[in-house]
Scaffold this motif. Structure first.
Motif, PDB file in Angstrom:
ATOM      1  N   GLY A  10      43.551  17.904 -19.344  1.00 26.78           N
ATOM      2  CA  GLY A  10      44.603  16.689 -19.325  1.00 26.78           C
ATOM      3  C   GLY A  10      44.796  16.558 -20.733  1.00 26.78           C
ATOM      4  O   GLY A  10      43.974  16.059 -21.653  1.00 26.78           O
ATOM      5  N   LEU A  11      46.166  16.614 -21.178  1.00 26.62           N
ATOM      6  CA  LEU A  11      46.703  16.500 -22.530  1.00 26.62           C
ATOM      7  C   LEU A  11      47.489  15.404 -22.620  1.00 26.62           C
ATOM      8  O   LEU A  11      48.752  15.506 -23.035  1.00 26.62           O
ATOM      9  CB  LEU A  11      47.355  17.925 -22.808  1.00 26.62           C
ATOM     10  CG  LEU A  11      46.468  19.065 -22.852  1.00 26.62           C
ATOM     11  CD1 LEU A  11      47.257  20.192 -23.291  1.00 26.62           C
ATOM     12  CD2 LEU A  11      45.395  19.047 -23.808  1.00 26.62           C
ATOM     13  N   GLY A  12      46.976  13.892 -22.239  1.00 30.69           N
ATOM     14  CA  GLY A  12      47.294  12.970 -22.606  1.00 30.69           C
ATOM     15  C   GLY A  12      47.241  12.685 -24.232  1.00 30.69           C
ATOM     16  O   GLY A  12      46.824  13.696 -25.002  1.00 30.69           O
ATOM     17  N   VAL A  13      47.421  11.498 -24.700  1.00 30.74           N
ATOM     18  CA  VAL A  13      47.219  11.119 -26.007  1.00 30.74           C
ATOM     19  C   VAL A  13      45.830  11.457 -26.620  1.00 30.74           C
ATOM     20  O   VAL A  13      45.739  12.285 -27.357  1.00 30.74           O
ATOM     21  CB  VAL A  13      47.611   9.557 -26.199  1.00 30.74           C
ATOM     22  CG1 VAL A  13      47.083   9.064 -27.695  1.00 30.74           C
ATOM     23  CG2 VAL A  13      48.957   9.428 -26.254  1.00 30.74           C
ATOM     24  N   MET A  14      44.807  11.086 -25.564  1.00 25.93           N
ATOM     25  CA  MET A  14      43.395  11.000 -25.896  1.00 25.93           C
ATOM     26  C   MET A  14      43.142  12.646 -25.958  1.00 25.93           C
ATOM     27  O   MET A  14      42.251  13.234 -26.625  1.00 25.93           O
ATOM     28  CB  MET A  14      42.436  10.182 -25.252  1.00 25.93           C
ATOM     29  CG  MET A  14      42.626   8.793 -25.376  1.00 25.93           C
ATOM     30  SD  MET A  14      41.829   8.144 -26.923  1.00 25.93           S
ATOM     31  CE  MET A  14      40.102   8.521 -26.613  1.00 25.93           C
ATOM     32  N   GLY A  15      43.300  13.296 -24.783  1.00 23.28           N
ATOM     33  CA  GLY A  15      43.228  14.476 -24.756  1.00 23.28           C
ATOM     34  C   GLY A  15      43.621  15.562 -25.570  1.00 23.28           C
ATOM     35  O   GLY A  15      42.791  16.510 -26.193  1.00 23.28           O
ATOM     36  N   LYS A  16      44.768  15.360 -26.327  1.00 23.56           N
ATOM     37  CA  LYS A  16      45.495  15.959 -27.305  1.00 23.56           C
ATOM     38  C   LYS A  16      44.789  15.968 -28.585  1.00 23.56           C
ATOM     39  O   LYS A  16      44.297  16.842 -29.259  1.00 23.56           O
ATOM     40  CB  LYS A  16      46.700  15.626 -27.368  1.00 23.56           C
ATOM     41  CG  LYS A  16      47.651  16.072 -26.667  1.00 23.56           C
ATOM     42  CD  LYS A  16      49.014  15.890 -26.654  1.00 23.56           C
ATOM     43  CE  LYS A  16      50.012  16.662 -25.953  1.00 23.56           C
ATOM     44  NZ  LYS A  16      51.507  16.152 -25.834  1.00 23.56           N
ATOM     45  N   SER A  17      44.327  14.526 -28.957  1.00 21.09           N
ATOM     46  CA  SER A  17      43.387  14.356 -30.044  1.00 21.09           C
ATOM     47  C   SER A  17      42.006  14.946 -29.946  1.00 21.09           C
ATOM     48  O   SER A  17      41.632  15.592 -31.184  1.00 21.09           O
ATOM     49  CB  SER A  17      43.401  13.003 -30.313  1.00 21.09           C
ATOM     50  OG  SER A  17      44.577  12.379 -30.534  1.00 21.09           O
ATOM     51  N   LEU A  18      41.461  15.083 -28.887  1.00 25.02           N
ATOM     52  CA  LEU A  18      40.063  15.749 -28.757  1.00 25.02           C
ATOM     53  C   LEU A  18      40.092  17.175 -28.918  1.00 25.02           C
ATOM     54  O   LEU A  18      39.163  17.697 -29.386  1.00 25.02           O
ATOM     55  CB  LEU A  18      39.442  15.153 -27.576  1.00 25.02           C
ATOM     56  CG  LEU A  18      38.955  13.973 -27.211  1.00 25.02           C
ATOM     57  CD1 LEU A  18      38.409  13.575 -26.046  1.00 25.02           C
ATOM     58  CD2 LEU A  18      37.836  13.522 -28.249  1.00 25.02           C
ATOM     59  N   CYS A  19      41.134  17.756 -28.320  1.00 25.70           N
ATOM     60  CA  CYS A  19      41.391  19.012 -28.721  1.00 25.70           C
ATOM     61  C   CYS A  19      41.546  19.535 -30.182  1.00 25.70           C
ATOM     62  O   CYS A  19      40.828  20.387 -30.465  1.00 25.70           O
ATOM     63  CB  CYS A  19      42.719  19.807 -27.896  1.00 25.70           C
ATOM     64  SG  CYS A  19      42.570  19.825 -26.133  1.00 25.70           S
ATOM     65  N   ARG A  20      42.403  18.676 -30.895  1.00 22.59           N
ATOM     66  CA  ARG A  20      42.657  19.026 -32.135  1.00 22.59           C
ATOM     67  C   ARG A  20      41.234  18.905 -33.050  1.00 22.59           C
ATOM     68  O   ARG A  20      40.962  19.365 -33.771  1.00 22.59           O
ATOM     69  CB  ARG A  20      43.542  18.188 -32.810  1.00 22.59           C
ATOM     70  CG  ARG A  20      45.251  18.617 -32.358  1.00 22.59           C
ATOM     71  CD  ARG A  20      46.113  17.639 -32.881  1.00 22.59           C
ATOM     72  NE  ARG A  20      45.945  17.774 -34.297  1.00 22.59           N
ATOM     73  CZ  ARG A  20      46.514  16.885 -34.916  1.00 22.59           C
ATOM     74  NH1 ARG A  20      47.233  15.594 -34.688  1.00 22.59           N
ATOM     75  NH2 ARG A  20      46.644  17.039 -36.386  1.00 22.59           N
TER      76      ARG A  20
END
Length: 466
Positions: A10-20
């Motif tokens: 899940g690459l919403g706002v939070m998902g993308k930030s956690l990935c980075r």
């Protein structure tokens, strides 16, 4: 194949930030986002291409390929919308998972549903970790507060990842801790959000009062800036930034429609309080204040019907408003942690209030100097109103709180949370309340019986009242 150590779904706002965040901390990750023709296409691949830290990450829109790219036991964090979406995702993943794989729900799920999902997945041989995550987009990227719960053995498998990406407290320890059994992590995140509702509402009320006392928004921002030395918090800081933001020659916040949204956690906290019999009255007031704000058209109509000719003239100093604010914040934190303590007792969770306060000292939205003080307070008591220092603070702030609230009532200024802090405090510190009359009334019309004070409340009594 060089498989990934951790997966994020899940690459919403939070998902993308956690990935980075994970990638910046040296973890090889696999990222998944669904494919929807014309709506969500190559989301993971495009995201990977935009950030250099994701060069070693693997990007997928096929679930089977995503799951197979992970080391076993697989560790997959779900960052999708709470509710039925979580259940759909779990069902989509299950055919591809193996025994002892670990799913981590990092969304704002209802704690009762988290318990149900944990039991369901256990029957399938899959571990489930319900995890509260606070900090918003910036926190997720640079270090959030993380509240995992569930199977301890499974938690230990994901602990190195969560500890590494979490914010750090003043002793450089991760703002992440094993909370307790399944459901408890999402419960304390829910209460965190309830406390957050009140902290936000109190600051909004403070701004209204200071404006009614004659300050413009720049002056209010300067006033709040001086408060940082005694009562600093993340929300205080962002409120100052908001008040100073201009669009042209006017303040931007003045152009924002006064209809406040919510995503359900304040509602859940209020429901949980009622179900557990805990008077979290400030959280309810903050929630209902948002609901009231949504009736914009009706408010405009009723304002025409009931508006008075008098103008507001608040006769309270900035120091008195500050002390009223500090008073209400102590009551808010008392109620929030009281709710956590009562839930811990009811569900036999064994929650550590000091440790919960500690992981809320950085990364999360309600971090503050008061929260740092509570880490120490909760080492000695579960009731902050029994702490000597806070007793002294309450006694100092109470006269200002009464004056400011009185001024609000006399000047028709809406201040529900500041206003509620006084009657709640009066009620919780009243040795002999009016509830004896309620018991008599209940016995009169319903024969519900009552206890007596002259027999140690042992027997139940009933009276024919007429």
């Amino acid at each position: 194949m060089d498989k990934s150590a951790f997966g994020l779904f899940g690459l919403g706002v939070m998902g993308k930030s956690l990935c980075r965040n994970l990638a910046k901390n040296g973890f090889k990750i696999a990222m998944f986002n669904r494919h929807v023709d014309g709506v969500e296409v190559d989301v993971a691949k495009n995201f990977k291409a935009n950030y250099s830290e994701l060069s070693d990450a693997s990007a997928f829109d096929d679930i089977s390929a995503f799951v197979n790219a992970l080391q076993t036991p697989r560790k997959i964090m779900l960052m999708v919308n709470a509710g039925k979406t979580i259940d759909y995702v779990i069902e989509d993943l299950l055919p591809h998972l193996s025994k002892n794989d670990i799913l981590i729900d990092g969304g704002n799920s209802n704690y009762l549903k988290t318990k149900e999902r944990g039991d369901y997945l256990k029957s399938k041989g899959i571990h489930f970790i319900g995890t509260g995550v606070s900090g918003g987009e910036e926190g997720a990227l640079n270090g959030p507060s993380i509240m995992p719960s569930g199977d301890v053995e499974a938690y230990n498998n994901v602990k190195p990842f969560l500890d590494k990406i979490a914010a750090k407290d003043k002793n450089n320890l991760p703002c992440c801790t094993y909370v307790g059994p399944e459901g408890s992590g999402h419960f304390i995140k829910m209460v965190h959000n309830g406390v957050e509702y009140v902290e936000m509402q109190l600051l909004a009320e403070v701004c209204t009062i200071l404006e009614a006392s004659g300050q413009n928004l720049d002056e209010i921002a300067n006033t709040l800036e001086t408060w940082k030395s005694t009562t600093d918090s993340y929300l205080l800081g962002i409120t100052i930034d908001i008040l100073r933001k201009k669009e042209g020659n006017d303040w931007l916040v003045k152009k924002i429609l006064d209809k406040a949204g919510n995503k359900g956690t304040g509602n859940w906290t209020t429901i949980a309080s009622a179900e557990l019999g805990v008077p979290s009255t400030l959280i309810a007031s903050a929630l209902f204040s948002r609901y009231t704000s949504f009736y914009k058209e009706e408010r405009i109509q009723l304002n025409e019907n009931f508006k008075t000719e008098t103008t507001s003239s608040v006769n309270s100093t900035s120091t008195e408003v500050l002390e009223a604010y500090q008073f209400a914040r102590i009551i808010n934190h008392y109620q929030g942690f009281k709710l956590i303590a009562e839930a811990s007792n009811k569900f036999s969770w064994g929650l550590n209030l000091s440790e919960i306060a500690r992981i809320w000292t950085n990364g999360c939205i309600i971090r503050s100097t008061l929260m740092e003080e509570l880490v120490i307070v909760f080492k000695e008591t579960t009731n902050i109103l029994t702490n000597t220092q806070l007793i002294a603070s309450i006694k100092q702030y109470r006269p200002s709180a009464k004056k400011v609230v009185s001024q609000c009532i006399l000047n028709d200024i809406t201040a529900p949370c500041l206003g509620e802090s006084i009657p709640f405090f009066n009620g919780i510190t009243t040795a002999n309340s009016s509830a004896n009359i309620l018991q008599a009334q209940r016995d009169y019309f319903g024969a519900h019986t009552y206890k007596r004070t002259d027999d140690d409340g042992v027997k139940s009594h009933h009276t024919i009242w007429k």
